[in-house]
Design an enzyme around this catalytic site. Structure first.
Site, PDB file in Angstrom:
ATOM      1  N   GLU A 123       0.839  -1.149   0.016  1.00 12.16           N
ATOM      2  CA  GLU A 123       0.014   0.021  -0.074  1.00 12.16           C
ATOM      3  C   GLU A 123       0.826   1.398  -0.080  1.00 12.16           C
ATOM      4  O   GLU A 123       1.989   1.174   0.107  1.00 12.16           O
ATOM      5  CB  GLU A 123      -0.853   0.026   1.319  1.00 12.16           C
ATOM      6  N   HIS A 242      -9.885  11.394   4.278  1.00 11.82           N
ATOM      7  CA  HIS A 242      -9.795  10.727   2.852  1.00 11.82           C
ATOM      8  C   HIS A 242     -10.296  11.490   1.968  1.00 11.82           C
ATOM      9  O   HIS A 242     -10.973  12.344   2.169  1.00 11.82           O
ATOM     10  CB  HIS A 242     -10.782   9.387   2.873  1.00 11.82           C
ATOM     11  N   ARG A 288      -1.941  11.957   0.575  1.00 10.74           N
ATOM     12  CA  ARG A 288      -3.505  11.924   1.064  1.00 10.74           C
ATOM     13  C   ARG A 288      -3.796  13.214   1.752  1.00 10.74           C
ATOM     14  O   ARG A 288      -4.666  13.890   1.098  1.00 10.74           O
ATOM     15  CB  ARG A 288      -3.935  10.848   2.192  1.00 10.74           C
ATOM     16  N   HIS A 347     -11.821  10.458   8.241  1.00  7.57           N
ATOM     17  CA  HIS A 347     -11.505   8.918   8.121  1.00  7.57           C
ATOM     18  C   HIS A 347     -10.922   8.210   9.382  1.00  7.57           C
ATOM     19  O   HIS A 347     -11.381   7.161   9.610  1.00  7.57           O
ATOM     20  CB  HIS A 347     -10.729   8.833   6.772  1.00  7.57           C
ATOM     21  N   ARG A 382      -1.434   8.648  10.156  1.00  6.12           N
ATOM     22  CA  ARG A 382      -1.335   7.300  10.215  1.00  6.12           C
ATOM     23  C   ARG A 382      -0.864   6.706   9.010  1.00  6.12           C
ATOM     24  O   ARG A 382      -1.284   6.973   7.919  1.00  6.12           O
ATOM     25  CB  ARG A 382      -2.766   6.636  10.677  1.00  6.12           C
TER      26      ARG A 382
END
Ligand SMILES: Cc1cc2nc3c(=O)[nH]c(=O)nc-3n(C[C@H](O)[C@H](O)[C@H](O)COP(=O)(O)OP(=O)(O)OC[C@H]3O[C@@H](n4cnc5c(N)ncnc54)[C@H](O)[C@@H]3O)c2cc1C
Length: 532
Positions: A123, A242, A288, A347, A382
């Site tokens: 990822e 998100h 992000r 998120h 995170r």
């Protein structure tokens, strides 16, 4: 009427251990404590009302050839923007593979190759393939199904579903139990559960904001309850957004997965302009938080933001991304031929109740695990798929710690009647909560500044002034801690961006620790400053 695994019996006595929350952290902790008797109180039937069930990616664990604990730690430190607790991270990462084996033991069907070895995916921001998954994007559902079956087959675990915990009862230095309201919080009856150990596993804060990917139950009650009982809250200002939730008025908002951008979908505004190219050389594939700010700026400027997949995916959409396709079609948008309206959504909350390596909070008798905590492993941002890992590692450590600290008692009993009051409410769609969610999204959202945060703090204080409901007090407390910490941190780092202080500053390379009393002092100062 929600089903209970058992019904509470009314005789005097204490529960040995009460776990608040039936997501991954709560259920894993209960299983690890068995055969020790535990009561799990969950606001919704287990498997529902928990982010754990919705997790799509999987769990990160350094188990692949060539991967190491050091590499996983380094990636986590990198993502966390300078304030990750390295010791806690090393401990979490080192115990990851053993916890994956525990999950396999509980029957989780992680994907395996023909030789039976776990399939590991990669990822964003992970330097190695280390995500264990189930059938692509089904990890959360499969993990929860396996754990729920294991819990139902464990006689020492009593699950009470539809019990919304409203209060941690404190006696002197100790938490001595909880008070909950049955029937999804709608009963007039309040039931007290005296306990020698309380483990808070109540999940995140998404529903404090008007746009979120989290279930309704993730409305920050755990952080508020713990703060009101005197716990220390760490890093509450750090929220991960998100960037591409589908903006079709659904609450919670469905996700347009990052894989779409990975496959070449473009972000455009209503004029068809590809705005991310003006912001970052990687365009849509920028980190992000940067993409979230780009999308938010277009939405704020009323130009709108859209994910255009018509060329990158086109006619393959129904087979390639069935979940996103179904969400769009339900709103009359065909993503094969039309751009998808998107908006950033809350998120994940990096902050929460401060815990140590054994999951202990600042109050004796209270432990915490999962998203409600701040263990320090996420820092300001995170790393993807580290949150499920954190939930299982620290839940297991808590079980060991409790077993070591509290010898098993001879007598256990179940909940006592704590009386009735007129506070039974469905908070989830009440006007004050709706107002709060707008305040948080507008002023404590993707882009913050001193004025917006001051406005948020005043609005929260105002709502507090009018409020008489305990559960809403918990929610307001969490919102207040988040807004105050965001006001205090005069820099931008990870999930916290201040347009008036856009740089990262060396003097802020530290975590935030806040008590409710400290937050209230800051609120009082803000109230005294003149409104401009
Ligand atoms: C759409 C989505 C996708 C995600 N994908 C991933 C992923 O791929 N990998 C990853 O690592 N993380 C992912 N995450 C994050 C991860 O799912 C969560 O951080 C994690 O599941 C939190 O687990 P938890 O047990 O702490 O909380 P939850 O699973 O949210 O469980 C909380 C429990 O507490 C209950 N509860 C809440 N308040 C109360 C109360 N007052 N009284 C009683 N019960 C209460 C809830 O009903 C629920 O049972 C994702 C999150 C979302 C929303």
């Amino acid at each position: 009427m929600l089903t209970d695994h058992f019904r509470p019996q009314s005789f005097n006595g204490i529960d040995d251990i009460v776990i608040v929350g039936g997501g991954l952290a709560g259920l894993f902790c209960a299983l690890k404590l068995s055969p020790r008797p535990v009561t799990v109180l969950a606001a919704a039937p287990i498997g529902h009302g928990a982010s754990s069930t919705w997790a799509q990616g999987g769990i990160a664990a350094a188990m692949g050839l060539g991967d190491t604990i050091d590499k996983h730690v380094a990636d986590t430190l990198n993502a966390g923007a300078g304030i990750v607790d390295e010791k806690m991270t090393r401990l979490m990462v080192a115990e990851g593979p053993a916890r994956i084996h525990d999950l396999l033991g509980y029957g989780v069907p992680f994907d395996r190759d023909l030789e039976g070895k776990l399939v590991l995916s990669r990822e964003a921001a992970h330097s190695e393939r280390r995500i264990v998954r189930v059938k692509g994007d089904m990890a959360g559902k499969a993990i929860m199904e396996a754990l729920i079956a294991a819990v139902r087959n464990t006689p020492s675990i009593r699950v009470l579903e539809g019990y919304v915990v409203e209060e941690l009862v404190r006696q002197g230095r100790f938490i001595s139990g909880v008070i909950a309201r049955p029937d999804a919080g709608q009963s007039k009856k309040r039931v007290s559960f005296p306990a020698r150990a309380v483990v808070l596993c109540s999940g995140g804060v998404g529903h404090l904001f008007s746009v979120t990917t989290n279930p309704t139950e993730a409305c920050g009650q755990g952080v508020g309850m713990a703060a009101r009982a005197g716990a220390i809250i760490a890093d509450p200002e750090f929220v991960q957004f998100h960037p591409t939730a589908i903006n079709i008025g659904r609450d919670p908002a469905p996700l347009a997965t990052e894989a779409l951008r990975g496959d070449g979908a473009h972000l455009i505004n209503s004029a068809g302009h590809r705005f991310m190219l003006d912001i970052h050389p990687d365009g849509e594939l920028a980190p992000r938080d940067i993409v979230s700010r780009g999308v938010f700026a277009e939405v704020l400027a009323k130009r709108g933001a859209f994910l255009d997949c018509t060329k990158a995916v086109g006619a393959h959409f129904p087979e390639a991304f069935p979940t996103v396709y179904a969400s769009c079609m339900s709103a009359g948008i065909d993503p094969a031929t039309q751009p998808i309206p998107v908006v950033p959504a809350v998120h994940y909350h990096m902050g929460g109740v401060l815990t140590d390596a054994e999951g202990r909070t600042a109050i004796d008798g209270l432990w915490a695990a999962g998203e409600v905590t701040s263990t320090g492993v996420h820092g300001a941002n995170r790393l993807a798929s580290n949150s499920l890992l954190e939930a299982v590692v620290f839940a297991a450590r808590i079980a060991e710690n409790i077993k070591g600290m509290l010898p098993e008692p001879k007598i256990t009993g179940w909940g006592n009647n704590a009386g009735e009051n007129d506070d039974p409410v469905t908070l989830e769609d009440s006007p004050p909560l709706t107002a709060l969610r707008h305040v948080m999204s507008d002023h404590v959202g993707v882009i913050r500044n001193k004025d917006s945060l001051t406005r948020a703090i005043r609005a929260i204080a105002n709502l507090e002034h009018q409020n008489t409901r305990l559960r809403f007090s918990n929610i307001l407390t969490t919102a207040k801690l988040m807004a105050v910490a965001a006001l205090q941190r005069t820099e931008s780092r990870g999930g916290h961006f201040r347009s008036d202080c856009p740089e990262r500053r060396a003097e802020w390379k530290r975590r935030t620790y806040l008590t409710l009393a400290e937050a209230d002092r800051i609120v009082a100062d803000v109230a005294e400053t003149e409104v401009v």
